[in-house]
Design an enzyme around this catalytic site. Structure first.
Site, PDB file in Angstrom:
ATOM      1  N   GLY A  13      -8.301  -7.871   0.273  1.00  0.00           N
ATOM      2  CA  GLY A  13      -6.834  -8.027   1.123  1.00  0.00           C
ATOM      3  C   GLY A  13      -6.553  -9.459   0.980  1.00  0.00           C
ATOM      4  O   GLY A  13      -5.442 -10.051   0.957  1.00  0.00           O
ATOM      5  N   ARG A  43       0.921  -1.252  -0.050  1.00  0.00           N
ATOM      6  CA  ARG A  43      -0.107  -0.125   0.108  1.00  0.00           C
ATOM      7  C   ARG A  43       0.790   1.119  -0.081  1.00  0.00           C
ATOM      8  O   ARG A  43       0.304   2.214  -0.687  1.00  0.00           O
ATOM      9  CB  ARG A  43      -0.893   0.024   1.285  1.00  0.00           C
ATOM     10  CG  ARG A  43      -1.983  -0.994   0.896  1.00  0.00           C
ATOM     11  CD  ARG A  43      -3.067  -0.805   2.121  1.00  0.00           C
ATOM     12  NE  ARG A  43      -4.192  -1.862   1.655  1.00  0.00           N
ATOM     13  CZ  ARG A  43      -4.961  -2.541   2.626  1.00  0.00           C
ATOM     14  NH1 ARG A  43      -4.651  -2.700   3.872  1.00  0.00           N
ATOM     15  NH2 ARG A  43      -5.814  -3.467   2.214  1.00  0.00           N
ATOM     16  N   GLY A 101     -13.845  -3.922  -0.251  1.00  0.00           N
ATOM     17  CA  GLY A 101     -15.306  -3.441  -0.362  1.00  0.00           C
ATOM     18  C   GLY A 101     -15.359  -2.357  -1.404  1.00  0.00           C
ATOM     19  O   GLY A 101     -16.513  -2.560  -2.141  1.00  0.00           O
ATOM     20  N   LYS A 111     -17.349 -16.088   5.282  1.00  0.00           N
ATOM     21  CA  LYS A 111     -18.745 -15.942   5.533  1.00  0.00           C
ATOM     22  C   LYS A 111     -19.603 -15.645   4.283  1.00  0.00           C
ATOM     23  O   LYS A 111     -19.486 -14.634   3.405  1.00  0.00           O
ATOM     24  CB  LYS A 111     -19.140 -15.043   6.617  1.00  0.00           C
ATOM     25  CG  LYS A 111     -18.482 -15.738   7.872  1.00  0.00           C
ATOM     26  CD  LYS A 111     -18.897 -14.416   9.073  1.00  0.00           C
ATOM     27  CE  LYS A 111     -18.413 -15.120  10.380  1.00  0.00           C
ATOM     28  NZ  LYS A 111     -18.439 -14.069  11.387  1.00  0.00           N
TER      29      LYS A 111
HETATM   30  P1  AMP Z   1     -13.257 -12.868   4.299  1.00  0.00           P
HETATM   31  O1  AMP Z   1     -12.423 -11.933   5.264  1.00  0.00           O
HETATM   32  O2  AMP Z   1     -14.362 -13.237   4.498  1.00  0.00           O
HETATM   33  O3  AMP Z   1     -12.760 -12.399   2.822  1.00  0.00           O
HETATM   34  O4  AMP Z   1     -12.450 -14.081   4.589  1.00  0.00           O
HETATM   35  C1  AMP Z   1     -11.016 -14.441   4.529  1.00  0.00           C
HETATM   36  C2  AMP Z   1     -10.637 -15.529   5.397  1.00  0.00           C
HETATM   37  O5  AMP Z   1     -11.424 -16.615   5.156  1.00  0.00           O
HETATM   38  C3  AMP Z   1      -9.287 -15.750   5.223  1.00  0.00           C
HETATM   39  O6  AMP Z   1      -8.535 -15.647   6.560  1.00  0.00           O
HETATM   40  C4  AMP Z   1      -9.254 -17.565   5.169  1.00  0.00           C
HETATM   41  O7  AMP Z   1      -8.443 -18.175   6.019  1.00  0.00           O
HETATM   42  C5  AMP Z   1     -10.783 -17.641   5.639  1.00  0.00           C
HETATM   43  N1  AMP Z   1     -11.385 -18.995   5.378  1.00  0.00           N
HETATM   44  C6  AMP Z   1     -11.425 -19.541   3.848  1.00  0.00           C
HETATM   45  N2  AMP Z   1     -11.719 -20.539   3.983  1.00  0.00           N
HETATM   46  C7  AMP Z   1     -12.024 -21.221   5.067  1.00  0.00           C
HETATM   47  C8  AMP Z   1     -12.530 -22.278   5.769  1.00  0.00           C
HETATM   48  N3  AMP Z   1     -12.931 -23.294   4.840  1.00  0.00           N
HETATM   49  N4  AMP Z   1     -12.751 -22.452   7.009  1.00  0.00           N
HETATM   50  C9  AMP Z   1     -12.309 -21.367   8.035  1.00  0.00           C
HETATM   51  N5  AMP Z   1     -12.000 -20.004   7.172  1.00  0.00           N
HETATM   52  C10 AMP Z   1     -11.797 -20.122   6.006  1.00  0.00           C
END
Ligand code: AMP
Length: 415
Positions: A373, A34, A396, A217
């Site tokens: 990120g 960045r 975002g 999520k």
């Molecule tokens: P987000 O912030 O929602 O974009 O999620 C990114 C995070 O999702 C990363 O830190 C990954 O480690 C996590 N992630 C991806 N797949 C899984 C999974 N199957 N179980 C738990 N965490 C996950």
């Protein structure tokens, strides 16, 4: 007004950058992407005879001073990157004197803007349900204007080069622009590049258009997932979301990440995809682990049948093949969010398969955009950042721009 048209000679420029860099526990920068991203704009102003007042946020201090998020920690790194000394103003609401004394070629870095609740303009310490909330919000909006006016008072010209926060109407990203004339506010080079990359996707979508949404999520991505369904041909949903979809369809997901209150939502998404003719691609198998760490025992399972005590942590081999085939046949690709817990080296294969397929498709003429990120960290980890069409600094902001929303940070300048 553009940054190339403006004569910065003898002028003070206040520049909003995104120096929200990751730090380790000793305050050392672990990824300076960045800072490097903002250099062309900062250098241009200095080389053109201007003085710089740099402002940014770091982390989420939620309107309170917190040394853990002080931008003072990165002063030396900014100085090194720019090749000139950098002064630091520990209180950005009282930086007037330091800004006043700035001479051409000099640089002043302000403290973390989010130490001030006025930056985000949200009332702190009061619940949304509280009857006094609306009045508190109104009062904070007034304070936000005052804060923006104070910042604006430090400089002759305003430059916004922080794409990562362009989707927020904060004091430093949008409100401040009201205090500059149209010919004294502009986007920085990084911003211009980001806007062009989004235009590139939206103005002339070459099909098939595939979006890959991963991460942890469904709940945080639902807005974009719904909006993307109007634009894409293929929608790959992966990462932690996989298990909410599997459970919604009657699967047993063991200890996998699963949003039990979003099962109906998952079914609705599936129905909507069908209705719109979007090819929704979900994982069929996974690499499951018996603990949430890199060295746990693993086994390959169907996403519909994960034993108790095990959790899905990466896409399985069959899934990787399906994802890769879909991506390879695409002409426009958007990737946001990893397919597994890529931070653990033993669970990178799913994300790696996606990255490799994107690189291959790009070589064959597809336009590929990677943003957010974690996907950027992922593509950097694999050393493939130079082999995709564009790596965005926005998460975002990028997604909102792709959805076709007007970003407040850009609207404040372009009208
Ligand atoms: P987000 O912030 O929602 O974009 O999620 C990114 C995070 O999702 C990363 O830190 C990954 O480690 C996590 N992630 C991806 N797949 C899984 C999974 N199957 N179980 C738990 N965490 C996950």
């Amino acid at each position: 007004m553009t940054i190339d048209q403006f004569d910065f000679n003898g002028k003070k420029a206040i520049v909003r950058v995104d120096f929200n860099v990751p730090l380790d526990e000793n305050g050392n920068i672990t990824d300076d992407t960045r800072i490097r991203g903002a250099l062309p704009t900062l250098r241009k102003i200095l080389d053109n005879g201007g003085a710089l007042i740099i402002m940014s946020h770091m982390g989420k201090p939620k309107g309170k001073v917190n040394p853990k998020f002080s931008l003072g920690q990165i002063k030396d790194a900014v100085s090194k990157a720019l090749g000139v000394p950098v002064e630091f103003a520990p209180d950005c609401a009282k930086a007037a004197e330091m800004a006043e004394a700035l001479k051409p070629g000099q640089v002043l870095l302000l403290e973390n803007l989010r130490f001030y609740p006025e930056e985000e303009g949200k009332p702190v310490g009061i619940d949304k349900e509280d009857p006094a909330y609306d009045a508190a919000k109104k009062e904070m909006k007034e304070r936000q204007k005052e804060f923006a006016k104070t910042l604006a008072g430090y400089a002759d010209v305003y430059v916004n080069d922080a794409f990562g926060t362009a989707h927020r109407r904060h004091a430093s990203t949008a409100v401040i622009a009201d205090y500059f004339d149209a010919d004294h506010k502009m986007l920085g080079y990084l911003m211009e590049k980001e806007v062009k990359a989004v235009d590139n996707i939206l103005s002339d979508i070459k099909r098939p258009f595939t979006a890959i949404m991963g991460g942890s999520k469904v709940s945080t991505k639902i807005g974009i997932i719904e909006n993307l369904m109007d634009k894409v041909d293929n929608l790959i949903l992966c990462g932690g979301m996989t298990y909410t979809f599997a459970k919604a369809q009657g699967g047993k997901v063991g200890d996998s990440l699963c949003e039990n209150d979003k099962l109906q939502l998952a079914l609705d998404i599936m129905a909507k995809a069908k209705e719109k003719g979007v090819n929704l691609v979900l994982g069929v198998d996974c690499v499951a682990g018996d603990a949430f760490n890199n060295d746990c025992n693993t086994q390959i399972c169907s996403v519909m049948d994960i034993p108790e005590g095990w959790e899905g942590m990466d896409a399985g081999p069959e899934t990787r093949k399906i994802f890769a085939d879909t991506i390879r046949g695409s002409k426009t690709i958007l990737w946001n969010g990893p397919a597994g817990v890529f931070e653990f080296d033993n669970f990178t294969a799913g994300s790696r398969a996606i990255a490799d397929a994107i690189v291959e498709a790009t070589k064959n003429g597809a336009f590929s955009l990677v943003g957010g990120g974690d996907s950027v960290a992922c593509i950097n980890k694999f050393g493939l950042a130079d082999e995709v069409s564009y790596v965005s600094t926005g998460g975002g902001a990028l997604l909102e721009a792709i959805e076709g929303k007007v970003l407040p940070g850009i609207a404040a300048i372009k009208g």
